[in-house]
Design a protein around this motif. Structure first.
Motif, PDB file in Angstrom:
ATOM      1  N   GLN A  71      11.440  -2.698  -9.198  1.00  0.00           N
ATOM      2  CA  GLN A  71      12.476  -1.980  -8.459  1.00  0.00           C
ATOM      3  C   GLN A  71      12.002  -0.573  -8.101  1.00  0.00           C
ATOM      4  OE1 GLN A  71      15.806  -2.139 -11.103  1.00  0.00           O
ATOM      5  NE2 GLN A  71      16.398  -4.216 -10.505  1.00  0.00           N
ATOM      6  N   LEU A  72      11.299   0.076  -9.028  1.00  0.00           N
ATOM      7  CA  LEU A  72      10.784   1.411  -8.768  1.00  0.00           C
ATOM      8  C   LEU A  72       9.785   1.398  -7.630  1.00  0.00           C
ATOM      9  CD1 LEU A  72      10.260   2.765 -12.398  1.00  0.00           C
ATOM     10  CD2 LEU A  72      11.855   3.671 -10.703  1.00  0.00           C
ATOM     11  N   ILE A  73       8.958   0.372  -7.594  1.00  0.00           N
ATOM     12  CA  ILE A  73       7.932   0.288  -6.558  1.00  0.00           C
ATOM     13  C   ILE A  73       8.563   0.154  -5.185  1.00  0.00           C
ATOM     14  CG2 ILE A  73       6.046  -1.155  -5.673  1.00  0.00           C
ATOM     15  CD1 ILE A  73       5.391  -1.857  -8.550  1.00  0.00           C
ATOM     16  N   HIS A  74       9.601  -0.663  -5.099  1.00  0.00           N
ATOM     17  CA  HIS A  74      10.182  -0.939  -3.788  1.00  0.00           C
ATOM     18  C   HIS A  74      11.158   0.137  -3.345  1.00  0.00           C
ATOM     19  CE1 HIS A  74       8.486  -4.894  -2.907  1.00  0.00           C
ATOM     20  NE2 HIS A  74       8.610  -5.158  -4.183  1.00  0.00           N
ATOM     21  N   HIS A  75      11.651   0.951  -4.253  1.00  0.00           N
ATOM     22  CA  HIS A  75      12.606   1.980  -3.871  1.00  0.00           C
ATOM     23  C   HIS A  75      11.891   3.122  -3.173  1.00  0.00           C
ATOM     24  CE1 HIS A  75      15.769   4.982  -4.089  1.00  0.00           C
ATOM     25  NE2 HIS A  75      16.596   4.003  -4.343  1.00  0.00           N
ATOM     26  N   PRO A  76      12.385   3.588  -2.014  1.00  0.00           N
ATOM     27  CA  PRO A  76      11.705   4.632  -1.255  1.00  0.00           C
ATOM     28  C   PRO A  76      11.446   5.897  -2.052  1.00  0.00           C
ATOM     29  CG  PRO A  76      13.445   3.620   0.053  1.00  0.00           C
ATOM     30  CD  PRO A  76      13.582   3.088  -1.330  1.00  0.00           C
ATOM     31  N   SER A  77      12.328   6.238  -3.013  1.00  0.00           N
ATOM     32  CA  SER A  77      12.159   7.463  -3.784  1.00  0.00           C
ATOM     33  C   SER A  77      11.431   7.214  -5.097  1.00  0.00           C
ATOM     34  CB  SER A  77      13.537   8.094  -4.053  1.00  0.00           C
ATOM     35  OG  SER A  77      14.346   7.210  -4.823  1.00  0.00           O
ATOM     36  N   SER A  78      10.843   6.030  -5.238  1.00  0.00           N
ATOM     37  CA  SER A  78      10.156   5.682  -6.475  1.00  0.00           C
ATOM     38  C   SER A  78       9.100   6.711  -6.831  1.00  0.00           C
ATOM     39  CB  SER A  78       9.507   4.307  -6.324  1.00  0.00           C
ATOM     40  OG  SER A  78       8.500   4.125  -7.294  1.00  0.00           O
ATOM     41  N   TRP A  79       9.074   7.113  -8.097  1.00  0.00           N
ATOM     42  CA  TRP A  79       8.057   8.071  -8.536  1.00  0.00           C
ATOM     43  C   TRP A  79       6.678   7.446  -8.471  1.00  0.00           C
ATOM     44  CZ3 TRP A  79       5.008   7.091 -12.823  1.00  0.00           C
ATOM     45  CH2 TRP A  79       5.426   6.057 -13.675  1.00  0.00           C
ATOM     46  N   ILE A  80       6.587   6.124  -8.663  1.00  0.00           N
ATOM     47  CA  ILE A  80       5.293   5.458  -8.575  1.00  0.00           C
ATOM     48  C   ILE A  80       4.782   5.504  -7.142  1.00  0.00           C
ATOM     49  CG2 ILE A  80       4.098   3.238  -8.783  1.00  0.00           C
ATOM     50  CD1 ILE A  80       5.856   2.557 -11.119  1.00  0.00           C
ATOM     51  N   GLU A  81       5.674   5.242  -6.196  1.00  0.00           N
ATOM     52  CA  GLU A  81       5.261   5.280  -4.791  1.00  0.00           C
ATOM     53  C   GLU A  81       4.848   6.689  -4.376  1.00  0.00           C
ATOM     54  OE1 GLU A  81       7.259   4.676  -0.413  1.00  0.00           O
ATOM     55  OE2 GLU A  81       7.785   3.258  -2.008  1.00  0.00           O
ATOM     56  N   ARG A  82       5.591   7.675  -4.830  1.00  0.00           N
ATOM     57  CA  ARG A  82       5.244   9.054  -4.499  1.00  0.00           C
ATOM     58  C   ARG A  82       3.884   9.434  -5.076  1.00  0.00           C
ATOM     59  NH1 ARG A  82       9.418  12.192  -2.480  1.00  0.00           N
ATOM     60  NH2 ARG A  82      11.457  11.179  -2.468  1.00  0.00           N
ATOM     61  N   LEU A  83       3.647   9.037  -6.319  1.00  0.00           N
ATOM     62  CA  LEU A  83       2.346   9.296  -6.933  1.00  0.00           C
ATOM     63  C   LEU A  83       1.240   8.581  -6.167  1.00  0.00           C
ATOM     64  CD1 LEU A  83       2.852   9.170 -10.820  1.00  0.00           C
ATOM     65  CD2 LEU A  83       1.937  11.064  -9.470  1.00  0.00           C
ATOM     66  N   ALA A  84       1.516   7.347  -5.750  1.00  0.00           N
ATOM     67  CA  ALA A  84       0.511   6.584  -5.013  1.00  0.00           C
ATOM     68  C   ALA A  84       0.144   7.283  -3.709  1.00  0.00           C
ATOM     69  CB  ALA A  84       1.033   5.174  -4.728  1.00  0.00           C
ATOM     70  N   ARG A  85       1.136   7.749  -2.990  1.00  0.00           N
ATOM     71  CA  ARG A  85       0.873   8.412  -1.710  1.00  0.00           C
ATOM     72  C   ARG A  85       0.138   9.736  -1.927  1.00  0.00           C
ATOM     73  NH1 ARG A  85       3.319   5.554   2.234  1.00  0.00           N
ATOM     74  NH2 ARG A  85       5.099   4.243   1.656  1.00  0.00           N
ATOM     75  N   PHE A  86       0.524  10.479  -2.956  1.00  0.00           N
ATOM     76  CA  PHE A  86      -0.187  11.703  -3.284  1.00  0.00           C
ATOM     77  C   PHE A  86      -1.628  11.383  -3.689  1.00  0.00           C
ATOM     78  CE2 PHE A  86      -0.454  15.535  -6.330  1.00  0.00           C
ATOM     79  CZ  PHE A  86      -1.003  16.332  -5.327  1.00  0.00           C
ATOM     80  N   GLY A  87      -1.793  10.239  -4.365  1.00  0.00           N
ATOM     81  CA  GLY A  87      -3.132   9.807  -4.759  1.00  0.00           C
ATOM     82  C   GLY A  87      -4.030   9.512  -3.572  1.00  0.00           C
ATOM     83  N   TYR A  88      -3.487   8.862  -2.558  1.00  0.00           N
ATOM     84  CA  TYR A  88      -4.270   8.597  -1.350  1.00  0.00           C
ATOM     85  C   TYR A  88      -4.701   9.904  -0.689  1.00  0.00           C
ATOM     86  CZ  TYR A  88      -3.486   3.538  -1.205  1.00  0.00           C
ATOM     87  OH  TYR A  88      -3.509   2.191  -1.489  1.00  0.00           O
TER      88      TYR A  88
END
Length: 271
Positions: A4-21
């Motif tokens: 659920q965290l991955i698919h949610h637009p405000s997910s902290w995991i997704e934000r970290l992933a984008r910052f990682g890229y």
């Protein structure tokens, strides 16, 4: 919960992933920029990712910048492990899917090492090193039973990955990962051209690195092994080396741009 965290637009995991890229893109862009300077004779040098980190830390507010890069790289590592374990892109459990997911783990471990180096440099506990880590671990593996076969196999796999990069560059795979609907047709064309150029240039570098390892295995000599910096040096030493180095350097900068594009437009957590 994690899915659920991955698919949610405000997910902290997704934000970290984008910052990682973005962080990964900055590192590649610096390597490319330094190589481009060397190619045109205005200073610079051929270096690798660790050399790029050392360049960052020497800049004004370098330790703060490097700390941010380290956080981003850790985010990229976390995302790679999530991709491998949770399989948000539905790679599956067949041989091809498992191989892809295993490659995410390897990639994550590599960037975990780079993040650790960034943390040490940011804290002032790391320093310049004259040792060639690629040659060091190649020497250790060559000294083991079947070490030559293992090094040779790794070299072949790296070249195979390089050709996969070429395939990505000239197919629609890159385009499918990106949601560029908000861009105009002309903007999409430019973005895709830059991304394809960057991925192809990275493929060239990996071809050279793989060939280095095969040479080290066949000649039982770890000094033939080399990483990104040695690959760029080899290009510079060829006929028309400045041109070759300059083109590949621009390609590495383009790959850095591609990472930033992925950070902004990648469809994380989707098929």
């Amino acid at each position: 919960m994690t899915r659920q965290l991955i698919h949610h637009p405000s997910s902290w995991i997704e934000r970290l992933a984008r910052f990682g890229y973005i962080s990964k893109g900055v590192v590649y862009a610096i390597v490319g920029f330094l190589a481009l300077q060397a190619a045109v004779g205005s200073g610079g040098k051929t270096t690798d990712s660790q050399g790029a980190l050392q360049t960052i830390v020497k800049q004004p507010f370098g330790q703060i910048l490097l700390a941010l890069i380290a956080i981003g790289l850790l985010g990229y590592v976390i995302w790679r492990f999530v991709e491998a374990i949770k399989d948000p892109q539905n790679k599956g459990t067949d041989a091809k899917g498992l191989a892809q997911r295993f490659s995410y783990i390897i990639n994550g471990l590599i960037y975990a090492g780079l993040a650790f180096t960034a943390i040490k440099l940011a804290l002032g506990t790391g320093g310049n090193s004259n040792t060639n880590s690629t040659q060091d671990w190649t020497a250790r593996i060559l000294s083991q039973p079947f070490g030559r076969w293992l090094i040779g196999t790794v070299g072949v796999l790296i070249i195979g990955f390089a050709f996969y990069q070429f395939y990505q560059a000239f197919s629609n795979k890159i385009r499918k990962r990106l949601n560029l609907t908000e861009l105009s047709n002309a903007e999409r064309k430019w973005v895709m051209t830059i991304c394809r150029f960057g991925v192809a240039a990275r493929g060239v570098v990996f071809c050279i690195i793989g060939w280095f390892l095969i040479q080290a295995a066949t000649q039982y000599d770890p000094t033939h092994a080399g990483g990104l910096d040695q690959a760029l040096q080899t290009l510079a030493q060829q006929p028309y080396g400045s041109w070759l180095l300059g083109i590949v350097a621009l390609g590495l900068i383009a790959y850095g741009v591609y990472m930033v594009v992925q950070a902004r437009y990648s469809q994380l957590g989707t098929n």
